[in-house]
Scaffold this motif. Sequence first.
Motif: not given
Length: 105
Positions: A63-80
């Motif tokens: 769970l992520f409290k903030a949408e922008h943090i979830a997006k950053l992690v998502c971007k990192e996991y998807s290799g950009g």
Amino acid sequence: ADANGIAEDLTPDQIRDLKRSIEDIENPIRYVIYSEVLPGRRWRLFLNVSDDTWCDDINTATLFKAEHIAKLVCKEYSGGRKRGLSIAKITTRNSKRKVVKYFRW
């Protein structure tokens, strides 16, 4: 303590920060990262960051409290890449996780 039960020796900034933290904790909205295995088929896998695993059970998702943090992690996991992983807004009300909205980006 004053009428709100807050210690009088706290500064106004500390009181404001404390109230903001309490509101954040009480807010049932969180975000999870998911991947659609078969797009449009409603078969999704949710990311558990601590185990670096994917599962079809939303209760195991990080769970992520903030949408922008979830997006950053998502971007990192998807290799950009923008394709492949997405964010879901969920509620944790009554200790149950339920998707409010799936975001695709």
